[in-house]
Design a protein around this motif. Structure first.
Motif, PDB file in Angstrom:
ATOM      1  N   PHE A  94      38.915  39.845  35.730  1.00  0.00           N
ATOM      2  CA  PHE A  94      39.615  38.877  34.888  1.00  0.00           C
ATOM      3  C   PHE A  94      40.565  39.556  33.912  1.00  0.00           C
ATOM      4  O   PHE A  94      41.596  38.988  33.544  1.00  0.00           O
ATOM      5  CB  PHE A  94      38.617  37.973  34.157  1.00  0.00           C
ATOM      6  N   ASP A  95      40.251  40.772  33.494  1.00  0.00           N
ATOM      7  CA  ASP A  95      41.162  41.527  32.634  1.00  0.00           C
ATOM      8  C   ASP A  95      42.454  41.846  33.382  1.00  0.00           C
ATOM      9  O   ASP A  95      43.557  41.687  32.836  1.00  0.00           O
ATOM     10  CB  ASP A  95      40.473  42.811  32.166  1.00  0.00           C
ATOM     11  N   THR A  96      42.341  42.270  34.627  1.00  0.00           N
ATOM     12  CA  THR A  96      43.530  42.544  35.440  1.00  0.00           C
ATOM     13  C   THR A  96      44.301  41.262  35.715  1.00  0.00           C
ATOM     14  O   THR A  96      45.540  41.258  35.680  1.00  0.00           O
ATOM     15  CB  THR A  96      43.114  43.216  36.764  1.00  0.00           C
ATOM     16  N   TYR A 126      38.955  44.822  43.115  1.00  0.00           N
ATOM     17  CA  TYR A 126      37.792  44.351  42.357  1.00  0.00           C
ATOM     18  C   TYR A 126      37.109  43.186  43.066  1.00  0.00           C
ATOM     19  O   TYR A 126      35.878  43.104  43.087  1.00  0.00           O
ATOM     20  CB  TYR A 126      38.186  43.941  40.933  1.00  0.00           C
ATOM     21  N   LEU A 127      37.880  42.309  43.670  1.00  0.00           N
ATOM     22  CA  LEU A 127      37.305  41.185  44.395  1.00  0.00           C
ATOM     23  C   LEU A 127      36.511  41.672  45.615  1.00  0.00           C
ATOM     24  O   LEU A 127      35.385  41.227  45.855  1.00  0.00           O
ATOM     25  CB  LEU A 127      38.406  40.212  44.820  1.00  0.00           C
ATOM     26  N   VAL A 128      37.082  42.600  46.365  1.00  0.00           N
ATOM     27  CA  VAL A 128      36.391  43.157  47.531  1.00  0.00           C
ATOM     28  C   VAL A 128      35.160  43.935  47.097  1.00  0.00           C
ATOM     29  O   VAL A 128      34.113  43.868  47.754  1.00  0.00           O
ATOM     30  CB  VAL A 128      37.357  44.040  48.361  1.00  0.00           C
ATOM     31  N   LEU A 129      35.251  44.652  45.989  1.00  0.00           N
ATOM     32  CA  LEU A 129      34.098  45.399  45.496  1.00  0.00           C
ATOM     33  C   LEU A 129      32.948  44.468  45.128  1.00  0.00           C
ATOM     34  O   LEU A 129      31.793  44.738  45.438  1.00  0.00           O
ATOM     35  CB  LEU A 129      34.494  46.259  44.295  1.00  0.00           C
ATOM     36  N   LEU A 130      33.265  43.357  44.487  1.00  0.00           N
ATOM     37  CA  LEU A 130      32.223  42.374  44.164  1.00  0.00           C
ATOM     38  C   LEU A 130      31.604  41.786  45.426  1.00  0.00           C
ATOM     39  O   LEU A 130      30.385  41.625  45.516  1.00  0.00           O
ATOM     40  CB  LEU A 130      32.799  41.266  43.286  1.00  0.00           C
ATOM     41  N   LEU A 131      32.433  41.485  46.407  1.00  0.00           N
ATOM     42  CA  LEU A 131      31.937  40.944  47.667  1.00  0.00           C
ATOM     43  C   LEU A 131      31.066  41.964  48.399  1.00  0.00           C
ATOM     44  O   LEU A 131      29.983  41.634  48.896  1.00  0.00           O
ATOM     45  CB  LEU A 131      33.113  40.502  48.539  1.00  0.00           C
ATOM     46  N   LEU A 132      31.519  43.208  48.457  1.00  0.00           N
ATOM     47  CA  LEU A 132      30.740  44.259  49.123  1.00  0.00           C
ATOM     48  C   LEU A 132      29.422  44.536  48.402  1.00  0.00           C
ATOM     49  O   LEU A 132      28.409  44.819  49.049  1.00  0.00           O
ATOM     50  CB  LEU A 132      31.565  45.545  49.226  1.00  0.00           C
ATOM     51  N   THR A 133      29.430  44.455  47.082  1.00  0.00           N
ATOM     52  CA  THR A 133      28.193  44.650  46.331  1.00  0.00           C
ATOM     53  C   THR A 133      27.188  43.557  46.668  1.00  0.00           C
ATOM     54  O   THR A 133      25.998  43.830  46.874  1.00  0.00           O
ATOM     55  CB  THR A 133      28.483  44.667  44.818  1.00  0.00           C
ATOM     56  N   THR A 134      27.661  42.335  46.770  1.00  0.00           N
ATOM     57  CA  THR A 134      26.788  41.227  47.129  1.00  0.00           C
ATOM     58  C   THR A 134      26.249  41.395  48.549  1.00  0.00           C
ATOM     59  O   THR A 134      25.054  41.175  48.802  1.00  0.00           O
ATOM     60  CB  THR A 134      27.550  39.892  47.006  1.00  0.00           C
ATOM     61  N   ILE A 135      27.100  41.798  49.471  1.00  0.00           N
ATOM     62  CA  ILE A 135      26.664  42.014  50.856  1.00  0.00           C
ATOM     63  C   ILE A 135      25.687  43.174  50.929  1.00  0.00           C
ATOM     64  O   ILE A 135      24.699  43.125  51.687  1.00  0.00           O
ATOM     65  CB  ILE A 135      27.882  42.244  51.771  1.00  0.00           C
TER      66      ILE A 135
END
Length: 161
Positions: A94-96, A126-135
Motif C-alpha cells: 500500500f505504501d508503493t 509485493y502482490l506476488v510475494l503475498l500470494l506465494l507466501t499464502t500458497i
C-alpha cells in the motif's frame, strides 16, 4: 487456494518465493522519485533483514518436506513471525501504491520516466510475494501437517507404566 496448490507445486513455489524475495530485497533500496539506489538509508534495510526470516522458513519447509518430518514448535514460531512479516509486506504494497498515486501531485517536478513502470513492477512483486507466501503456508499444511502440540507428550512411554 486448492487451484493454486494444483497449478503451482511446492518446489516451484519455493523457487519463485526465493527469486521474488531477492528482487524485493534489491528494490527495497530503490527510490522511485529519484531513480537511484540508496544504500545508506537505514529504512531500506528493513525488508532485507525481515526477509531472512522468510528465507529460513522456506529452508525449514524444504527440509521438512525432503526428510518427511512433522512440524515442530520452532517451525510454528517461524510461521507466526512470517504472519507478522506478511503484514509488513501488505504495508509496503500500500505504501508503493500510495507513491504511485501521487504521480499527478508532482507534475511540475522532474519525475523519471521509470517511475510508473518500475513502480508497477514493485507493486506486482509485493502482490506476488503475498500470494506465494499464502500458497507456501497452504503447502506446509498439506505436506508437513498441522501444528497439534496439545497431546504431544501423551504418546510417550512413561516410566510409571
Amino acid at each position: 487456494m486448492k487451484f493454486f496448490k494444483d497449478v503451482l507445486p511446492w518446489k516451484w513455489t519455493l523457487l519463485l518465493s526465493i527469486f521474488i524475495l531477492l528482487l524485493v530485497d534489491v528494490f527495497s533500496f530503490y527510490g522511485l522519485y529519484t531513480n537511484k539506489f540508496y544504500l545508506f538509508k537505514i529504512d531500506n534495510y528493513i525488508i532485507p533483514i525481515l526477509s531472512i526470516v522468510h528465507f529460513v522458513f522456506l529452508y525449514v519447509l524444504w527440509f521438512k518436506i525432503k526428510e518427511k518430518e512433522l512440524s515442530d514448535p520452532p517451525m510454528r514460531n517461524l510461521e507466526y513471525l512470517l504472519y507478522v512479516i506478511g503484514i509488513i509486506y501488505v504495508f509496503k504494497f500500500f505504501d508503493t501504491l500510495f507513491i504511485l498515486l501521487t504521480y499527478n501531485d508532482y507534475e511540475n517536478y522532474l519525475i523519471p520516466d521509470t517511475f510508473i513502470p518500475l513502480g508497477l513492477a514493485i507493486l506486482f512483486l509485493y502482490l506476488v510475494l503475498l500470494l506465494l507466501t499464502t500458497i507456501t503456508i497452504a503447502h506446509r499444511k498439506q505436506l508437513v501437517g498441522t501444528y497439534h502440540f496439545d497431546d504431544m507428550n501423551q504418546h510417550v512411554d512413561n516410566w510409571g507404566d
